[in-house]
Design an enzyme around this catalytic site. Structure first.
Site, PDB file in Angstrom:
ATOM      1  N   SER A  76      69.401  12.506  25.845  1.00  0.00           N
ATOM      2  CA  SER A  76      68.546  13.649  25.979  1.00  0.00           C
ATOM      3  C   SER A  76      68.583  13.952  27.586  1.00  0.00           C
ATOM      4  CB  SER A  76      67.086  12.958  25.716  1.00  0.00           C
ATOM      5  OG  SER A  76      66.306  14.007  26.234  1.00  0.00           O
TER       6      SER A  76
ATOM      7  N   GLU B  18      58.920  15.768  21.398  1.00  0.00           N
ATOM      8  CA  GLU B  18      59.276  16.763  22.169  1.00  0.00           C
ATOM      9  C   GLU B  18      58.892  18.287  21.489  1.00  0.00           C
ATOM     10  OE1 GLU B  18      63.558  16.907  23.286  1.00  0.00           O
ATOM     11  OE2 GLU B  18      63.317  18.872  22.713  1.00  0.00           O
TER      12      GLU B  18
ATOM     13  N   LYS C 122      66.047   8.630  18.999  1.00  0.00           N
ATOM     14  CA  LYS C 122      66.337   9.783  19.676  1.00  0.00           C
ATOM     15  C   LYS C 122      65.401  10.944  18.476  1.00  0.00           C
ATOM     16  CE  LYS C 122      67.355  13.402  21.917  1.00  0.00           C
ATOM     17  NZ  LYS C 122      68.324  14.359  21.785  1.00  0.00           N
TER      18      LYS C 122
ATOM     19  N   HIS D 172      61.788  10.936  19.583  1.00  0.00           N
ATOM     20  CA  HIS D 172      61.901  11.537  21.075  1.00  0.00           C
ATOM     21  C   HIS D 172      61.591  12.984  20.829  1.00  0.00           C
ATOM     22  CE1 HIS D 172      64.024  13.676  24.249  1.00  0.00           C
ATOM     23  NE2 HIS D 172      63.704  12.940  25.055  1.00  0.00           N
ATOM     24  N   ASN D 173      62.669  13.594  19.808  1.00  0.00           N
ATOM     25  CA  ASN D 173      62.716  15.156  19.701  1.00  0.00           C
ATOM     26  C   ASN D 173      61.417  15.553  18.972  1.00  0.00           C
ATOM     27  OD1 ASN D 173      65.171  14.731  20.599  1.00  0.00           O
ATOM     28  ND2 ASN D 173      66.028  16.084  19.150  1.00  0.00           N
TER      29      ASN D 173
HETATM   30  P1  NBP Z   1      78.484  22.718  21.946  1.00  0.00           P
HETATM   31  O1  NBP Z   1      78.368  23.538  20.876  1.00  0.00           O
HETATM   32  O2  NBP Z   1      78.255  23.326  23.459  1.00  0.00           O
HETATM   33  O3  NBP Z   1      80.180  22.151  22.173  1.00  0.00           O
HETATM   34  C1  NBP Z   1      80.755  22.083  20.935  1.00  0.00           C
HETATM   35  C2  NBP Z   1      82.315  21.543  21.559  1.00  0.00           C
HETATM   36  O4  NBP Z   1      82.819  20.833  20.652  1.00  0.00           O
HETATM   37  C3  NBP Z   1      83.235  22.485  21.727  1.00  0.00           C
HETATM   38  O5  NBP Z   1      83.924  22.306  22.804  1.00  0.00           O
HETATM   39  C4  NBP Z   1      84.023  22.410  20.498  1.00  0.00           C
HETATM   40  O6  NBP Z   1      85.442  22.852  20.549  1.00  0.00           O
HETATM   41  C5  NBP Z   1      83.919  21.102  20.163  1.00  0.00           C
HETATM   42  N1  NBP Z   1      84.389  20.778  18.776  1.00  0.00           N
HETATM   43  C6  NBP Z   1      85.459  19.708  18.469  1.00  0.00           C
HETATM   44 BR1  NBP Z   1      86.372  18.825  19.833  1.00  0.00          BR
HETATM   45  N2  NBP Z   1      85.666  19.791  17.235  1.00  0.00           N
HETATM   46  C7  NBP Z   1      84.681  20.884  16.672  1.00  0.00           C
HETATM   47  C8  NBP Z   1      84.551  21.326  15.491  1.00  0.00           C
HETATM   48  N3  NBP Z   1      85.181  20.455  14.368  1.00  0.00           N
HETATM   49  N4  NBP Z   1      83.689  21.963  15.189  1.00  0.00           N
HETATM   50  C9  NBP Z   1      83.070  22.588  16.045  1.00  0.00           C
HETATM   51  N5  NBP Z   1      83.026  22.275  17.253  1.00  0.00           N
HETATM   52  C10 NBP Z   1      84.072  21.241  17.722  1.00  0.00           C
HETATM   53  O7  NBP Z   1      77.679  21.328  21.769  1.00  0.00           O
HETATM   54  P2  NBP Z   1      76.741  20.540  22.745  1.00  0.00           P
HETATM   55  O8  NBP Z   1      75.546  21.542  22.915  1.00  0.00           O
HETATM   56  O9  NBP Z   1      77.550  20.245  23.923  1.00  0.00           O
HETATM   57  O10 NBP Z   1      76.586  19.340  21.934  1.00  0.00           O
HETATM   58  C11 NBP Z   1      77.393  18.182  21.595  1.00  0.00           C
HETATM   59  C12 NBP Z   1      76.418  17.106  20.886  1.00  0.00           C
HETATM   60  O11 NBP Z   1      75.140  16.756  21.726  1.00  0.00           O
HETATM   61  C13 NBP Z   1      75.938  17.677  19.721  1.00  0.00           C
HETATM   62  O12 NBP Z   1      76.164  16.540  18.785  1.00  0.00           O
HETATM   63  C14 NBP Z   1      74.341  17.769  20.261  1.00  0.00           C
HETATM   64  O13 NBP Z   1      73.557  17.163  18.934  1.00  0.00           O
HETATM   65  C15 NBP Z   1      74.189  16.738  21.067  1.00  0.00           C
HETATM   66  N6  NBP Z   1      73.052  16.982  22.215  1.00  0.00           N
HETATM   67  C16 NBP Z   1      72.962  18.333  22.725  1.00  0.00           C
HETATM   68  C17 NBP Z   1      72.049  18.473  23.590  1.00  0.00           C
HETATM   69  C18 NBP Z   1      71.856  19.959  24.218  1.00  0.00           C
HETATM   70  O14 NBP Z   1      71.115  19.991  25.089  1.00  0.00           O
HETATM   71  N7  NBP Z   1      72.891  20.769  24.114  1.00  0.00           N
HETATM   72  C19 NBP Z   1      71.308  17.742  23.954  1.00  0.00           C
HETATM   73  C20 NBP Z   1      71.209  16.428  23.535  1.00  0.00           C
HETATM   74  C21 NBP Z   1      72.321  16.041  22.636  1.00  0.00           C
HETATM   75  P3  NBP Z   1      86.066  24.331  20.841  1.00  0.00           P
HETATM   76  O15 NBP Z   1      85.942  24.655  22.423  1.00  0.00           O
HETATM   77  O16 NBP Z   1      87.283  24.454  20.169  1.00  0.00           O
HETATM   78  O17 NBP Z   1      84.793  25.201  20.358  1.00  0.00           O
END
Ligand code: NBP
Length: 478
Positions: free
Chosen positions: A131, A193, A186, A189-190
């Site tokens: 988080s 939230e 988590k 937590h959400n």
């Molecule tokens: P994003 O959507 O910003 O990023 C996804 C990334 O995963 C891209 O770089 C993408 O590559 C890559 N990827 C790969 Br490697 N294999 C993939 C596939 N099969 N399908 C789609 N994308 C793929 O995600 P994020 O917001 O960074 O979140 C990442 C994790 O963290 C998630 O599981 C989320 O639940 C968790 N999370 C997010 C937050 C938040 O605030 N955003 C908070 C807490 C937890 P590409 O460049 O080829 O598209």
């Protein structure tokens, strides 16, 4: 380079977490589906003092070669199918005893399934929610690991170094327990939230319907923040959102009133209902978003003549000094405490059912910094459970805030809003229901409904004066 840890996924979270870990002196191997992104990322960090700690790989095979054995891989790709696909690909290149850590917002039951599946292949797995969003990932998030203790111990030095530090210097991470414990924490937590963001949304809605401008609302929120108890990240972002302008107008007026969600709130509500843990504020926060999403139906209803305005529904202009605003503060304080109380009760009950071995005060202590829930209240809440781990309900540690004037003001506010406006306040109302119900030793509706069930179905009822199950002789009903 033999990297200490590998990260897959260069999205918002992955790229920031890599920089955070590399800055702490650990060597990180990086792989991303779109290879060009990896190359750009590594090049962009070359000038940083920690740039040499990051190595990019063009293939999964190259990525695993860059890692020290046993290999430790953090997955930061979208939760669900993309994560399963990445795990599947990893199983073809990793060796026995290597460790896969999924950081996605997963259902805790899915993490138990993944752990069992990977262990049957000789690999090791940890579900570890994160988080703190983008800023947290870069500067120090809260982590919520769960699974096998020995696996946690192997990644612990890296994760503790990257985690946010609370006021007392403790890292915002603890091993939450076995199986899907980390993802369960988590999830709730959400859910908390969802409820608290919604409560701030409702406060904005109420004050706006009662005639306050966005600037006035932001000023009221600032005054409440200065009173300390509600000082929190979620209040800060509410102030920012209320104040934001586009041109001469406020951004809120340009935003479509549909709130999306990705599942953790819904799963928390479903799992709480499933095990009989009442959490009306958490459940209603999910329903609030669902109500927001069915905009076309709301428009159709209005067009079809549904109009709940009455001659009484005319709210007056409120300002910072209105008595109503002082009372609304107490309503918010109690609702937020009640929402946390439900979140912690759900975690305790899930722990009993799934045998996670949760240490609640240690888990709550990890919410104190880095994460979306961070705020002043987390400190006294941690202390309350540290002082008495068998505290029947968090609300019992806040009787000064709840009893007497506090609850009276809460009731006055709900009565006034109900009388003078058509404002929907789902979580505020649900929180009052929770506080009322949870403080009563006898729920008279329970007495009557038990008898109703005996009348029509001979379901039986329990008695206050003797043990057992009883039926009454009811007269013939038409
Ligand atoms: P994003 O959507 O910003 O990023 C996804 C990334 O995963 C891209 O770089 C993408 O590559 C890559 N990827 C790969 Br490697 N294999 C993939 C596939 N099969 N399908 C789609 N994308 C793929 O995600 P994020 O917001 O960074 O979140 C990442 C994790 O963290 C998630 O599981 C989320 O639940 C968790 N999370 C997010 C937050 C938040 O605030 N955003 C908070 C807490 C937890 P590409 O460049 O080829 O598209």
């Amino acid at each position: 380079m033999s990297a200490d840890i590998g990260v897959i996924g260069l999205g918002v979270m992955g790229s920031n977490l890599i920089l955070n870990i590399a800055e702490k002196g650990f060597k990180v191997a990086v792989y991303n589906r779109t290879v060009a992104k990896t190359q750009e990322f590594v090049k962009a960090q070359a000038a940083e003092p920690f740039g040499a700690n990051i190595v990019g790989a063009d293939s999964l095979e190259g990525f695993v070669k860059d890692l020290k054995v046993p290999r430790k891989v953090l997955i930061l790709v979208p939760a669900g199918a993309a994560t399963d696909q990445t795990i599947q690909q990893l199983t073809t290149v990793l060796d026995k005893n290597d460790i896969i850590v999924d950081t996605g917002n997963a259902h805790f039951k899915d993490q138990s399934r993944r752990a069992a599946d990977l262990e049957s292949k000789g690999l090791r797995f940890l579900g570890m929610g994160i988080s703190g969003g983008e800023e947290g990932a870069r500067k120090g998030p809260a982590f919520f690991p769960g699974g096998t203790l020995s696996v946690w111990e192997e990644i612990r030095p890296v994760i503790e170094a990257a985690a946010a530090k609370a006021e007392d210097g403790r890292p915002c991470v603890t091993m939450n327990g076995s199986g899907g414990a980390g993802s369960c924490v988590k999830m709730y937590h959400n859910a908390g939230e969802y409820a608290i963001l919604q409560l701030w949304g409702e406060a904005f809605n109420i004050l706006s319907d009662f005639g306050a401008s966005n600037d006035e609302i932001a000023a009221i929120f600032e005054e409440w923040k200065a009173r300390k108890l509600l000082d929190s990240y979620m209040l800060d972002i509410s102030i920012e959102a209320a104040k934001a302008k586009e041109g001469a107008g406020f951004l809120t007026d340009k935003v479509l009133d549909r709130v999306g969600s990705k599942g953790t709130g819904l799963w928390s509500a479903q799992e709480a209902l499933e095990i009989g843990c009442p959490a009306p504020s958490l459940n209603m926060a999910v329903i609030s978003r669902q109500l927001s999403m069915i905009k076309s139906e709301r428009i159709a209803n209005a067009k079809a003549g549904l109009n709940v305005d009455t001659p009484n529904t005319k709210a007056e202009g409120v300002t910072r000094s209105s008595p109503f605003v002082a009372k609304l503060y107490d309503a918010l304080v109690i609702s937020i405490i009640a929402s946390y109380a439900q979140m912690f009760q759900c975690l305790r009950e899930q722990d009993k059912v799934h045998g996670f071995g949760l240490n609640l005060p240690a888990t709550i202590a990890t919410f104190r910094a880095g994460c979306i829930l961070k705020g002043y209240l987390l400190q006294p809440m941690t202390k309350a459970f540290e002082a008495d781990k068998d505290l029947p309900n968090l609300m019992c540690a806040f009787t000064n805030e709840i009893n007497g004037t506090g609850i009276q003001n809460f009731r006055d506010v709900v009565a006034e809003i109900t009388m003078k406006s058509t404002t929907a306040m789902p979580v505020l109302s649900a929180s009052l229901v929770y506080v009322n119900a949870m403080s009563q030793t006898v729920l008279k509706y329970g007495q009557l409904v038990s008898l109703q069930r005996d009348v029509f179905g001979r379901h039986g009822f329990e008695r206050v004066d003797k043990e057992g199950k009883f039926n009454h002789e009811w007269p013939e009903m038409q």
